[in-house]
Each structure stands twice: as structure tokens, then as C-alpha cells.
Design a protein around this motif. Structure first.
Motif, PDB file in Angstrom:
ATOM      1  N   SER B 156       0.856  -1.183   0.000  1.00  0.00           N
ATOM      2  CA  SER B 156       0.000   0.000   0.000  1.00  0.00           C
ATOM      3  C   SER B 156       0.895   1.237   0.000  1.00  0.00           C
ATOM      4  O   SER B 156       2.061   1.182   0.401  1.00  0.00           O
ATOM      5  CB  SER B 156      -0.903  -0.011   1.220  1.00  0.00           C
ATOM      6  OG  SER B 156      -0.145   0.293   2.374  1.00  0.00           O
ATOM      7  N   PHE B 157       0.323   2.331  -0.426  1.00  0.00           N
ATOM      8  CA  PHE B 157       1.110   3.554  -0.509  1.00  0.00           C
ATOM      9  C   PHE B 157       1.599   3.975   0.879  1.00  0.00           C
ATOM     10  O   PHE B 157       2.740   4.397   1.053  1.00  0.00           O
ATOM     11  CB  PHE B 157       0.272   4.670  -1.148  1.00  0.00           C
ATOM     12  CG  PHE B 157       1.112   5.702  -1.817  1.00  0.00           C
ATOM     13  CD1 PHE B 157       1.405   5.596  -3.162  1.00  0.00           C
ATOM     14  CD2 PHE B 157       1.639   6.763  -1.089  1.00  0.00           C
ATOM     15  CE1 PHE B 157       2.206   6.533  -3.779  1.00  0.00           C
ATOM     16  CE2 PHE B 157       2.449   7.697  -1.704  1.00  0.00           C
ATOM     17  CZ  PHE B 157       2.740   7.583  -3.058  1.00  0.00           C
ATOM     18  N   SER B 195      -1.621   2.118  -4.134  1.00  0.00           N
ATOM     19  CA  SER B 195      -0.629   1.052  -4.247  1.00  0.00           C
ATOM     20  C   SER B 195       0.703   1.611  -4.705  1.00  0.00           C
ATOM     21  O   SER B 195       0.767   2.615  -5.420  1.00  0.00           O
ATOM     22  CB  SER B 195      -1.103   0.007  -5.251  1.00  0.00           C
ATOM     23  OG  SER B 195      -2.310  -0.560  -4.816  1.00  0.00           O
ATOM     24  N   PHE B 196       1.738   0.906  -4.297  1.00  0.00           N
ATOM     25  CA  PHE B 196       3.091   1.276  -4.705  1.00  0.00           C
ATOM     26  C   PHE B 196       3.779   0.034  -5.261  1.00  0.00           C
ATOM     27  O   PHE B 196       3.704  -1.050  -4.674  1.00  0.00           O
ATOM     28  CB  PHE B 196       3.869   1.811  -3.496  1.00  0.00           C
ATOM     29  CG  PHE B 196       5.311   2.121  -3.804  1.00  0.00           C
ATOM     30  CD1 PHE B 196       5.648   3.266  -4.515  1.00  0.00           C
ATOM     31  CD2 PHE B 196       6.323   1.260  -3.390  1.00  0.00           C
ATOM     32  CE1 PHE B 196       6.986   3.549  -4.811  1.00  0.00           C
ATOM     33  CE2 PHE B 196       7.656   1.541  -3.687  1.00  0.00           C
ATOM     34  CZ  PHE B 196       7.990   2.686  -4.390  1.00  0.00           C
ATOM     35  N   ILE B 228       4.061   3.511  -9.826  1.00  0.00           N
ATOM     36  CA  ILE B 228       4.755   2.311 -10.289  1.00  0.00           C
ATOM     37  C   ILE B 228       6.065   2.731 -10.946  1.00  0.00           C
ATOM     38  O   ILE B 228       6.059   3.570 -11.862  1.00  0.00           O
ATOM     39  CB  ILE B 228       3.901   1.518 -11.310  1.00  0.00           C
ATOM     40  CG1 ILE B 228       2.588   1.075 -10.657  1.00  0.00           C
ATOM     41  CG2 ILE B 228       4.678   0.311 -11.854  1.00  0.00           C
ATOM     42  CD1 ILE B 228       1.644   0.328 -11.585  1.00  0.00           C
ATOM     43  N   VAL B 229       7.147   2.163 -10.461  1.00  0.00           N
ATOM     44  CA  VAL B 229       8.453   2.464 -11.047  1.00  0.00           C
ATOM     45  C   VAL B 229       9.052   1.164 -11.564  1.00  0.00           C
ATOM     46  O   VAL B 229       9.169   0.187 -10.828  1.00  0.00           O
ATOM     47  CB  VAL B 229       9.399   3.100 -10.005  1.00  0.00           C
ATOM     48  CG1 VAL B 229      10.760   3.382 -10.628  1.00  0.00           C
ATOM     49  CG2 VAL B 229       8.784   4.377  -9.437  1.00  0.00           C
ATOM     50  N   VAL B 256      -4.863   9.638  -8.677  1.00  0.00           N
ATOM     51  CA  VAL B 256      -3.704   9.952  -9.512  1.00  0.00           C
ATOM     52  C   VAL B 256      -2.880   8.680  -9.669  1.00  0.00           C
ATOM     53  O   VAL B 256      -2.658   7.958  -8.700  1.00  0.00           O
ATOM     54  CB  VAL B 256      -2.833  11.071  -8.885  1.00  0.00           C
ATOM     55  CG1 VAL B 256      -1.519  11.222  -9.642  1.00  0.00           C
ATOM     56  CG2 VAL B 256      -3.590  12.399  -8.868  1.00  0.00           C
ATOM     57  N   VAL B 257      -2.484   8.412 -10.895  1.00  0.00           N
ATOM     58  CA  VAL B 257      -1.605   7.276 -11.150  1.00  0.00           C
ATOM     59  C   VAL B 257      -0.372   7.789 -11.885  1.00  0.00           C
ATOM     60  O   VAL B 257      -0.491   8.508 -12.876  1.00  0.00           O
ATOM     61  CB  VAL B 257      -2.310   6.201 -12.002  1.00  0.00           C
ATOM     62  CG1 VAL B 257      -1.342   5.085 -12.372  1.00  0.00           C
ATOM     63  CG2 VAL B 257      -3.524   5.640 -11.275  1.00  0.00           C
ATOM     64  N   GLU B 258       0.789   7.432 -11.360  1.00  0.00           N
ATOM     65  CA  GLU B 258       2.046   7.819 -12.014  1.00  0.00           C
ATOM     66  C   GLU B 258       2.842   6.565 -12.346  1.00  0.00           C
ATOM     67  O   GLU B 258       2.997   5.688 -11.499  1.00  0.00           O
ATOM     68  CB  GLU B 258       2.899   8.683 -11.072  1.00  0.00           C
ATOM     69  CG  GLU B 258       2.256  10.001 -10.699  1.00  0.00           C
ATOM     70  CD  GLU B 258       3.156  10.804  -9.762  1.00  0.00           C
ATOM     71  OE1 GLU B 258       3.900  11.666 -10.270  1.00  0.00           O
ATOM     72  OE2 GLU B 258       3.126  10.558  -8.545  1.00  0.00           O
ATOM     73  N   LEU B 259       3.330   6.502 -13.569  1.00  0.00           N
ATOM     74  CA  LEU B 259       4.164   5.367 -13.983  1.00  0.00           C
ATOM     75  C   LEU B 259       5.490   5.911 -14.493  1.00  0.00           C
ATOM     76  O   LEU B 259       5.522   6.918 -15.205  1.00  0.00           O
ATOM     77  CB  LEU B 259       3.505   4.574 -15.126  1.00  0.00           C
ATOM     78  CG  LEU B 259       2.031   4.174 -15.018  1.00  0.00           C
ATOM     79  CD1 LEU B 259       1.627   3.378 -16.259  1.00  0.00           C
ATOM     80  CD2 LEU B 259       1.780   3.379 -13.755  1.00  0.00           C
TER      81      LEU B 259
END
Lengths: 248, 484
Positions: B156-157, B195-196, B228-229, B256-259
């Protein structure tokens, strides 16, 4: 099995079938012959329950039930199958998926267990081969990009898999070369049986050389003007519809 | 034609189908009072025991948000949102953080089971790890140990902030800056969980990762954040699913979703969005205002978005790709259904920065009932994007005569070597197609489901196999009642 009495049908206010009486018992193959515009395809569509055809008089009894009161899918479930003159394209819908969904719908209606993908593939493989089709065709979208002959074979494949009690073939011979015609006719003949009826609609006698009918009816301007044995088809081929048309 | 009229009648009635995920979980909640100010943000941050830098980050975003205006350019209509009349934090009451599933409230486990997402690992689809987010918090993440063996972090974040603060600090907000847009700024200020995922160099993530978002509490906004990295040469496939109870009032969801994809990394991100869409009269439903963006930072990196959007009263989202690395690839595959009074304004942005970058957009919009469906997409080719290529295909399918489909493509090319193609079609389900299927024994609803799935096939085949079947069923269910 199928009994049509005094059937009159209008399309957009115009009377196309003007009183049809016809009975096809189980085990028999009847042919409906006639020139373009005589109402042949209309008869097929009305029996299958297509919208846009107004029944103004008469009745149709199918296996003891009032056919005209049933929805198209109920007619299919009751065992009525129409091989389309112009099979319809369904983009993106895989042929195998379509066939399985159709088969399972019919099986559900008959109170039979549905087939899973594995059982279905087993069933379909043999039939595909018999019709000179490839398994690759099962993966393609229904009728999309098929040649005329492939479309017609695909109709017969559906018929072979659904095993309907009564088959209506609407100009199945149109657009087929002689080899394809033979394969299709073999497929149809393989389905002939003492408990199955068939109505073969065609313009030409050619198909009837391969699917030999028990009875031939000539449809002209919405009426059956003559009935007889297979020899009637050959007589028509020799003389054409002209004489009958003049008489009518 | 009587035939055409009948088809329309049929189609009209499909819209009365029920939403099968609309139940409410009776569970004791911890709810902070309604309203939004700096004190609320401090409270959220304190509840999550966050480091000072993150609180500062939130406050900065909040101040930016206060000076911003809600966007009005999308082709969607809704009454003004009273941002002070919402709860910004809701969580199932729990004394301590559960260490294992045995400590998770059984009522929560039952909720996820009812949704078809069993959280006990032995009951799960093999090869799928799940993070379950309930209102503002993550309640469980499965297969963590197995993933850790491969070096993959999936949590989880909140946990990521506690356990991997350096990673979070390094990447958070680098793709979607806190002041990017109104809803992203709001999310940055108040986000509660999400999520992370971190996939280290050269690792192919051994299983599908998935997050299941559930809104339960009333009058509560859901603001989750996913990051997500994927490091050099790594691969990960991630799927999110979303549902909510059936309620008469609207609820706000602003995620917000960051990839981030480094050299030769691939991220496949799939969404099956099935938030409550509201009833046939347009009462209730989720406002789904989401910012999703992926950065292809590295050469030959690839980010692929696949979305199946069947829910929400209003959808406003444009999963995008910043194609920075040379030869990087962006993809967007979308199916959006609007039925009844649903409105969707969705599409993508493909920003070509690096040379030889490529993008593909396939959008399938399906409108039924009085639904309004807009594809809005931007393809921008910057001067250094030598030989960049884009292919866009937008197809709309209309069911009935009271819905609408709109296509709004923006194409900006500042490099003459670039090639941009755009194709668009609009069609209806033809009466002869329905008749053909019915003659073969299918009901009208089955026929519509089949034809719609065929229409959406190019997109559905991009979904991970485990979910493709579910998605197909969902498309058919979403259109129930649109024919009768």
C-alpha cells in the motif's frame, strides 16, 4: 412437421405472399422454386420470424405449435433453422465463439447441458473437415472477409452443429461453383433423416441434382402454382418459368 | 420501418439492468468530520504518521488547489460540487495495523469475497497478487513475500511511505506534479492510500499485480494514489478494479496514477472500472475524475494502458504517455460504455519528445440509453521527435437513438518527418445482425452482448487473460436492459 395454411404476408403495405398452403412432413425434402421476386425469400424470413413482415392471414403450425406466435430465438430453440442467402457479418465475433454460444443457447432451451470449450472443439473439428473448411476459419470473425462459397459453407456448418429438426435453405446454391456446390450438397444430404424436414428454396434446378427433393413447388407472384415430384424441376429447367408466368 | 422501431424498443429496455456490486458493508468506520482546510490535511497526514516532507508536499498542493479552477472544458455536465460537504478520510475501525489476514476484520474479507476477490492466497487465482483498498486505506496485500523474493516491492502507498521513504520521495509527483490540474492537486493534498510498485533492474515481475478499490462510506471522497516504477529492463503487468455501493447521491473519486519506465522497461497497466454508474434516471453514481500518466523516461521503454470503463456517472480521464526515451512506445486501448444517463469524456495524450517514438491509440466507445460518450485525444509531436509515428483508431457504436458519440482529436506535429494517422468510424448494431444471432437461438440481450464484445475485441485481447473473461461479462451486463 411444418404446416402452412392460407398464409398471406405484406411488406410495407404490399402483399408479397398471397395465400400459401404447404405441408412438409418429417423425413421429406421439399423444394420451392421460382423466379426473382416471387416471394421465395420472404417465405423463409416469415418462417424464421424476421421483423418487418406483416402476416395478414393464415397460420403456420410447427411441430404442433403456433409458429407465428413465437420469437425468432424460440423458433430456433424449437428446431427451426434458416441458412441465409446473405449470411450476416459480425465484426470481431470469433466464428467458434459464435457457434458455441448458439449451440449452448439451443441446448439450454432443449434442457440439455451446455458444452465447454473443449467438448465443443471436439464436436466442431470433425464437421469442419467434412465441409472442406479449415480450422483457421473458426478463428476468423463470423462471415467477415469470407468468400461467397465460404459463407455458404459456414451456414451449413452451423446447421450441422445445431442439428435442427427443420432446415430452410435460402438460395444456398447462389454464388457457389460446382465443387463448392457438391460439398455443400453433401453436407445437407448428410443431415437428411426420417425425423428431419427440409425446405430448399432455389431459383435454379442445378442444386436439386445434388439434393434430390421429394416434392417440388413452383412459387409465382406469391402463390404456389404447381407441385410435383423431382421431374417438375427438370421440366422447369428445360422450359423456364415463362410459360407458367404467362398462364398465371 | 417497423423493424428498426422494434430494435430501438428492445435496446431501450436493456438499460434497466441491475448493478450487482451495489451492496453496502456494515462496518464501524473512522470518519473525520466533513470539510477541507489545512487542519484536515494535517490530520490525515498525522493519522498516517507521515514524515514532515510529505505533509509539506500536501500543503503545497492544497495551496495550489485553492488558487485553481475546476476544469469545464470536458463534454460532461454535473451540478457544482461542494468540496466542504465531503469527508476526506474514512477507514474501517481497527485498533492496530493488521499484520496478517487473520487480524483483518472478517466483515472486510467477506466483502471482497462477495466481490469475487478472495484475499486468502490459497483461494486466489494463481499468479495474481492483490492489494485491497477499502475507502481511504489498504486493508491487505497478498503474496508480498513471494514478490519480495524476486525483489519486487508491492504494498500500500502508506506502507511504502513508512518502509521505502527514499523511493517514494524520489519518484512521487515526478510524472504528475502536485499542481498539474485541479483534481490532481486535490488528490495530492488529501490522498489517503493506494498502491506502490517498484520493480528493480532486470526483473520480470513473476505475477500479475492488482489493486481492488472499493468505495463504501457515504459522502466520502476517494483519493488514491498509485505509483509504479520499473527500472531498466524490467517488466510488470498491473490491473486495477473498482466498485462502489449503490447510492442516490453522487460520490467523488479523484485518483492519480504515475508510472515511470526506465531504459527498456515495460509497464502494462489495465483498468476495469466499474464504479456505481447511477440508476436509469441518472440518480447517484461516482464522479470519476482521474489523472493517469506514464513517463517513458528510458530508451525503448514501453507503457501500455488498457481500460474497460463501464461504470461511473461521469468519467473524466486521459491516461497518457510522455514518450521521452528514444524509440519508446506508448499504447492506449480503451473500451468505454455509457448507458442510461452516464457521461464519459475519455481518451489519451501521447506526447512524442524523443526520436523514433511510437504510439498506438485504439478507442472503442459504446453508447446506449441516453449515454454520452466523447473520445478526446491529443497527439503532440515535438521538434526533436524525428520519425515519430502515431496511429489512432476511434470507433463508436450506438445502441438506440437517444445516445451520443463524439470524437475530438487534437493533432499537433512540429516535426515534418513524423507520421500521424487517424481513423474514425461510427456504426449502429444492425437489425440484420440481431436477427441473425436470434435465428441461431440467442436472446436479443445475448446477441447485443456478443456484438458489443466483437466490437471491443481489439481492446479486450490486450487485457491479462485472467481478467479478459470477466471484462467480457461486464460489457454484456452493463448493457442489460438496453435491449428488451
Amino acid at each position: 412437421m411444418l404446416k402452412i395454411e392460407g398464409l398471406k404476408v405484406s411488406v410495407e403495405g404490399k402483399e408479397v405472399l398471397r395465400g400459401i398452403d404447404l405441408e412438409v412432413p418429417a423425413g421429406e425434402v421439399h423444394a420451392i422454386m421460382g423466379p426473382n421476386g416471387s416471394g421465395k425469400s420472404t417465405l423463409g424470413y416469415v418462417l424464421a420470424g424476421r421483423e418487418g413482415y406483416e402476416v395478414t392471414a393464415g397460420s403456420v403450425t410447427f411441430r404442433g405449435r403456433d409458429l407465428l406466435a413465437m420469437e425468432p430465438e424460440e423458433r430456433a430453440a424449437a428446431g427451426l433453422f434458416l441458412a441465409f442467402q446473405y449470411p450476416v457479418e459480425l465484426p470481431g465475433v470469433g466464428n467458434a465463439n459464435f457457434l458455441r454460444q448458439a449451440l449452448n443457447a439451443v441446448r439450454r432451451a432443449r434442457g440439455e447441458a451446455e458444452l465447454d470449450a473443449v467438448q465443443f472443439l471436439k464436436l466442431v473439428r470433425g464437421k469442419v473437415k467434412a465441409l472442406g473448411m479449415t480450422e483457421e476459419m473458426l478463428k476468423r470473425a463470423v462471415n467477415v472477409g469470407y468468400s461467397g462459397g465460404e459463407k455458404k459453407r459456414n451456414e451449413i456448418l452451423q446447421m450441422a452443429i445445431l442439428e435442427p429438426a427443420f432446415c430452410i435453405l435460402d438460395e444456398t446454391d447462389s454464388g457457389l461453383d460446382i465443387d463448392a456446390l457438391k460439398i455443400v450438397a453433401e453436407g445437407v444430404n448428410a443431415l437428411r433423416s426420417s425425423d428431419r424436414g427440409m425446405l430448399v428454396i432455389t431459383h435454379y434446378q442445378r442444386l436439386l441434382d445434388y439434393i434430390v427433393p421429394d416434392r417440388v413447388h413452383v412459387l409465382l407472384a406469391g402463390r404456389i402454382v404447381q407441385s410435383g415430384g423431382p421431374e417438375l424441376a427438370r421440366a422447369l429447367e428445360a422450359k423456364g418459368y415463362g410459360e407458367l408466368q404467362a398462364a398465371a | 420501418m417497423p423493424a428498426a422501431t422494434n430494435t430501438l424498443e428492445t435496446v431501450r429496455s436493456v438499460t434497466e439492468g441491475g448493478y450487482r456490486w451495489g451492496f453496502e458493508t456494515a462496518i464501524e468506520q473512522e470518519l473525520i468530520p466533513k470539510g477541507l482546510d489545512e487542519a484536515v490535511i494535517r490530520l490525515i497526514s498525522a493519522k498516517k504518521e507521515e514524515p514532515a516532507w510529505l505533509l509539506e508536499w500536501r500543503l503545497k498542493a492544497f495551496r495550489a488547489w485553492q488558487s485553481m479552477e475546476e476544469p469545464r472544458w470536458a463534454a460532461v455536465r454535473y451540478p457544482p460540487i461542494d468540496y466542504q460537504n465531503l469527508h476526506y478520510y474514512a477507514a474501517p475501525k481497527q485498533k492496530t495495523r493488521p499484520k496478517s489476514l487473520d487480524e483483518v476484520d472478517p466483515e472486510l474479507l467477506r466483502t471482497y469475497e462477495k466481490l469475487g476477490i478472495p484475499l486468502r492466497e490459497q483461494e486466489q487465482l494463481a499468479g495474481v497478487a492483490v492489494d485491497a483498498v477499502f475507502d481511504s486505506v489498504s486493508v491487505a496485500t497478498t503474496f508480498k513475500e513471494k514478490l519480495a523474493e524476486a525483489g519486487v516491492i508491492f504494498c500500500s502507498f502508506s506502507e511504502a511511505v513508512r518502509e521505502h521513504p527514499d523511493l517514494v520521495r524520489r519518484w512521487l509527483g515526478t510524472v504528475v506534479p502536485p499542481s498539474d490540474n485541479y483534481f490532481a492537486a486535490l488528490n495530492s493534498a488529501v490522498f489517503s492510500d493506494g498502491s506502490f510498485v517498484f520493480v528493480p533492474k532486470g526483473v520480470r515481475c513473476p505475477m500479475e499485480l492488482s489493486t481492488y478499490f472499493r468505495i463504501n462510506a457515504r459522502n466520502t471522497g476517494q483519493f488514491e494514489r498509485t505509483l509504479i516504477v520499473a527500472e531498466e529492463g524490467s517488466y510488470v503487468s498491473y490491473l486495477e478494479g473498482c466498485t462502489a455501493p449503490q447510492r442516490d447521491e453522487n460520490q467523488l473519486h479523484a485518483a492519480v496514477v504515475e508510472l515511470v519506465a526506465l531504459d527498456e522497461a515495460t509497464i502494462k497497466y489495465s483498468t476495469v472500472q466499474n464504479w456505481y454508474p447511477g440508476d436509469a434516471k441518472g440518480r447517484g453514481g461516482i464522479y470519476n475524475f482521474v489523472t493517469k500518466r506514464g513517463a517513458c523516461r528510458g530508451a525503448k521503454s514501453k507503457i501500455s494502458w488498457t481500460q474497460v470503463e463501464t461504470g461511473s456517472a461521469i468519467t473524466w480521464k486521459y491516461p497518457s504517455c510522455i514518450l521521452q526515451g528514444e524509440g519508446s512506445v506508448g499504447e492506449f486501448y480503451s473500451v468505454a460504455i455509457t448507458n442510461n444517463r452516464q457521461q464519459a469524456d475519455t481518451g489519451t495524450k501521447m506526447i512524442h519528445i524523443g526520436p523514433r517514438t511510437r504510439s498506438t491509440i485504439v478507442s472503442k466507445g459504446i453508447s446506449a440509453g441516453e449515454g454520452q460518450n466523447t473520445y478526446r485525444g491529443l497527439v503532440r509531436i515535438l521538434p526533436k521527435a524525428q520519425h515519430a509515428r502515431n496511429f489512432t483508431q476511434c470507433d463508436s457504436l450506438l445502441i438506440g437513438d437517444r445516445c451520443g458519440a463524439h470524437t475530438v482529436p487534437y493533432i499537433e506535429s512540429r516535426n515534418p518527418t513524423a507520421r500521424v494517422e487517424h481513423e474514425a468510424t461510427t456504426s449502429r448494431i444492425a437489425e440484420d445482425q440481431l436477427f441473425y444471432c436470434r435465428q441461431r437461438g440467442m436472446t436479443e440481450e445475448e446477441a447485443v452482448g456478443l456484438i458489443v464484445n466483437g466490437f471491443a475485441r481489439e481492446v479486450l485481447k490486450e487485457l491479462p487473460m485472467e481478467f479478459a473473461v470477466e471484462a467480457q461479462k461486464l460489457l454484456a451486463i452493463s448493457l442489460e436492459g438496453s435491449v428488451g
